[in-house]
Design a protein around this motif. Sequence first.
Motif, PDB file in Angstrom:
ATOM      1  N   GLN A 180     -52.805 -19.187 -22.622  1.00 31.39           N
ATOM      2  CA  GLN A 180     -52.809 -19.015 -21.175  1.00 31.39           C
ATOM      3  C   GLN A 180     -53.467 -20.190 -20.472  1.00 31.39           C
ATOM      4  O   GLN A 180     -53.272 -20.385 -19.275  1.00 31.39           O
ATOM      5  N   ASN A 181     -54.257 -20.962 -21.195  1.00 33.74           N
ATOM      6  CA  ASN A 181     -54.968 -22.093 -20.593  1.00 33.74           C
ATOM      7  C   ASN A 181     -55.033 -23.231 -21.609  1.00 33.74           C
ATOM      8  O   ASN A 181     -56.075 -23.462 -22.231  1.00 33.74           O
ATOM      9  N   PRO A 182     -53.931 -23.930 -21.820  1.00 30.69           N
ATOM     10  CA  PRO A 182     -53.898 -24.958 -22.860  1.00 30.69           C
ATOM     11  C   PRO A 182     -54.893 -26.095 -22.649  1.00 30.69           C
ATOM     12  O   PRO A 182     -55.354 -26.692 -23.625  1.00 30.69           O
ATOM     13  N   LYS A 183     -55.246 -26.396 -21.398  1.00 35.86           N
ATOM     14  CA  LYS A 183     -56.242 -27.446 -21.174  1.00 35.86           C
ATOM     15  C   LYS A 183     -57.603 -27.023 -21.707  1.00 35.86           C
ATOM     16  O   LYS A 183     -58.355 -27.824 -22.265  1.00 35.86           O
ATOM     17  N   GLY A 184     -57.928 -25.751 -21.515  1.00 32.60           N
ATOM     18  CA  GLY A 184     -59.173 -25.243 -22.064  1.00 32.60           C
ATOM     19  C   GLY A 184     -59.166 -25.282 -23.580  1.00 32.60           C
ATOM     20  O   GLY A 184     -60.179 -25.592 -24.208  1.00 32.60           O
ATOM     21  N   ALA A 185     -58.003 -24.981 -24.176  1.00 29.35           N
ATOM     22  CA  ALA A 185     -57.875 -25.042 -25.628  1.00 29.35           C
ATOM     23  C   ALA A 185     -58.062 -26.469 -26.125  1.00 29.35           C
ATOM     24  O   ALA A 185     -58.765 -26.716 -27.118  1.00 29.35           O
ATOM     25  N   ARG A 186     -57.447 -27.407 -25.439  1.00 24.68           N
ATOM     26  CA  ARG A 186     -57.564 -28.812 -25.846  1.00 24.68           C
ATOM     27  C   ARG A 186     -59.008 -29.280 -25.795  1.00 24.68           C
ATOM     28  O   ARG A 186     -59.486 -29.971 -26.706  1.00 24.68           O
ATOM     29  N   ALA A 187     -59.724 -28.890 -24.752  1.00 24.60           N
ATOM     30  CA  ALA A 187     -61.125 -29.291 -24.625  1.00 24.60           C
ATOM     31  C   ALA A 187     -61.972 -28.708 -25.753  1.00 24.60           C
ATOM     32  O   ALA A 187     -62.819 -29.389 -26.334  1.00 24.60           O
ATOM     33  N   LEU A 188     -61.734 -27.425 -26.078  1.00 26.70           N
ATOM     34  CA  LEU A 188     -62.477 -26.780 -27.161  1.00 26.70           C
ATOM     35  C   LEU A 188     -62.204 -27.467 -28.493  1.00 26.70           C
ATOM     36  O   LEU A 188     -63.136 -27.749 -29.270  1.00 26.70           O
ATOM     37  N   ILE A 189     -60.942 -27.743 -28.769  1.00 23.35           N
ATOM     38  CA  ILE A 189     -60.567 -28.393 -30.028  1.00 23.35           C
ATOM     39  C   ILE A 189     -61.151 -29.791 -30.100  1.00 23.35           C
ATOM     40  O   ILE A 189     -61.670 -30.224 -31.134  1.00 23.35           O
ATOM     41  N   SER A 190     -61.072 -30.507 -29.001  1.00 21.14           N
ATOM     42  CA  SER A 190     -61.608 -31.868 -28.953  1.00 21.14           C
ATOM     43  C   SER A 190     -63.106 -31.889 -29.249  1.00 21.14           C
ATOM     44  O   SER A 190     -63.586 -32.685 -30.061  1.00 21.14           O
ATOM     45  N   ASN A 191     -63.850 -30.987 -28.609  1.00 23.67           N
ATOM     46  CA  ASN A 191     -65.297 -30.944 -28.798  1.00 23.67           C
ATOM     47  C   ASN A 191     -65.670 -30.492 -30.203  1.00 23.67           C
ATOM     48  O   ASN A 191     -66.615 -31.013 -30.808  1.00 23.67           O
ATOM     49  N   THR A 192     -64.932 -29.528 -30.736  1.00 25.59           N
ATOM     50  CA  THR A 192     -65.273 -28.964 -32.041  1.00 25.59           C
ATOM     51  C   THR A 192     -64.929 -29.908 -33.184  1.00 25.59           C
ATOM     52  O   THR A 192     -65.703 -30.056 -34.138  1.00 25.59           O
ATOM     53  N   LEU A 193     -63.768 -30.565 -33.089  1.00 24.93           N
ATOM     54  CA  LEU A 193     -63.328 -31.451 -34.168  1.00 24.93           C
ATOM     55  C   LEU A 193     -63.745 -32.898 -33.953  1.00 24.93           C
ATOM     56  O   LEU A 193     -63.524 -33.745 -34.829  1.00 24.93           O
ATOM     57  N   GLY A 194     -64.321 -33.197 -32.784  1.00 20.02           N
ATOM     58  CA  GLY A 194     -64.711 -34.572 -32.501  1.00 20.02           C
ATOM     59  C   GLY A 194     -63.536 -35.480 -32.273  1.00 20.02           C
ATOM     60  O   GLY A 194     -63.587 -36.683 -32.577  1.00 20.02           O
TER      61      GLY A 194
END
Length: 626
Positions: A369-383
């Motif tokens: 429902q919020n792919p930008k939020g998903a991208r930010a979470l993945i980016s921060n978690t995986l570096g």
Amino acid sequence: MNDNNSPNLQRRAFLKVTMLASGALAFGVGWGGTAAAALDGETWKPNLYVRINRDGTVTIVSKNPEAGQGVKTAFPMVVAECLEVDWANVKVEQAPLDDRYGRQAIGGSRGTPDGWDDLRIAGTGALYMLVHAAAGQWDVPVSECSASSGQVEHKSSGKTIKYEELLDIVSEMPVPDIASLKLKCRPEDFKLLGKFVPGVDNPKIITGQPLYGCDVRKEGMLYAQYVKCPSFGGRVRKANVAAVAKQPGITHAFVVEGTDNLAGLMPGVAIVGETWWAVNSAREKLKVDWDTVRTDSTSAYEKEAAKLAKGEGEIQRHDGDVEKALESAEKIVEASYYYPFVSHANLEPQVATALYRESGQLEMWAPSQNPKGARALISNTLGLDEGKVHINLERIGGGFGRRLRHDYMVEVAWIAREVKRPVQIQWTREDDMQHGFNRPAAWHHFRAGIGSDGNMSAFDHHFVTFGNGGKPISGANLSKNHYPAGLVPNFRLRQSMIECNVPTGPWRSPGHSAYCWAYQSFFDEVALAAERDQLEFRLDLLAQKHGKPPIDVVRSAATLKKAAEAAGWGRDPGPGRGLGMAFHYDHGGFVSHVAQVHADGNRVKVEKMWSAVDVGPVINLSGATN
């Protein structure tokens, strides 16, 4: 909905036209606030909503995720309306996550209102240029030309020309100033909008063709499950992953340390294999010694809630003098309402597919429902740099707020980086129920004073909810301006919070699905005690003004009257039957219902419902009806 006279619209929006390699002409919309910004070192480009193809078809891009709410059909309908093309000649294309589109999310019922201007500008801007191109070619005044069904017509001469025959001319024309566009904004101007248009995905849904996140298949794809602690946030002390990895069809089994983010990558064990069934079977052999860190329980919550209910609570708003008004009231009505934690339980359990490439690029196929939020979470978690995370939007098999959280996506992203092959994570229904983001439970304790006129003279509400760190958790916040604030002379809202570490979130109408039930049920109690007709009592309540009303009382009252009229309010529905009603306002919608109910001992059956709904102009009657 803004019209074309909006000064903000005139100042910031601009149109852009691009001739593609295919020969199609693409029309996009940008905003002045970011027009000069660079994106990944490249020239910034506005979003592209519509392409007019050489074969006469029109491709319209739908930017927001589709979860059954109909936006994939409604968005293109707005463009088609303004472009004056036949819907039969329109092809709809789902956009991937792309920053050029601005907000790409479904949540808070903001999809259509937020996209309204862009969609109209794209369609109207394209139409403006096509009509001007035809007028120039014929050497006639633009005012004598009109467009419909994908062609421009000069009525006095009888000349017509199809849009696709004007593409080369339009590609060389300067784009118009947005202020010069006359954007359609009222229902009386619409030809397509407001009509019943079936969803563009309906044929595929009916025939079972792949559309959803669980339908994604990639060459060499593996399947994964991710096992987490039954206690939220619990870590793995030890697990028999070596034994699990030896099970038939299993390629990987490993522990993930995870993070402390209950909405992110929680600690767990990943099991990966050639088939989902092999993974699910191997999971039964998994043995984990969990280090549980939290002991939240329903029974403990109930004890704390009962204790807090006896206290004063923290005052959120106080108008007038509630205690004095209650002392002088003709009658006092008290009632309490409770509802439990509730799971979203969407039809398609959480699922996502990911591929981590040697280049460091991560590609995903996911219902979010919020792919930008998903991208930010993945980016921060995986570096990872956000520019290296590409998300394709799959149709969502039920969201309701659950897929505003992206734990399932970051789980498969982490696993994909480990296995270096396409991998799909598919939660079980048990996973979904145990590790969802529930709507929070709450207790509503109401008191109302009834004056000699039969109206509420005082309203006192002690709201016992859940918090963390002194703030309400997600889905547990109640506005201090919720009705009947401003509708009674003496109003008080008090709040007490129970410390909570359970993951929660918006559920089908962030809080309102529960608040409405509690408030409207209590209004029934008050009207009954006041010996008032339910409709009359509610209309009188909406007629009161004690400060700024929390809602549009005129529109709310209108829906009540409409529903009551349709149901024949005041009639005798027959033996063992009765009529009840309720109204509410939420996310731009004013809604009233009247229900005819039959009671036979302890058995109660709702026989019929009449509803009056005011959500402004209807884009697609199909979506509104559903």
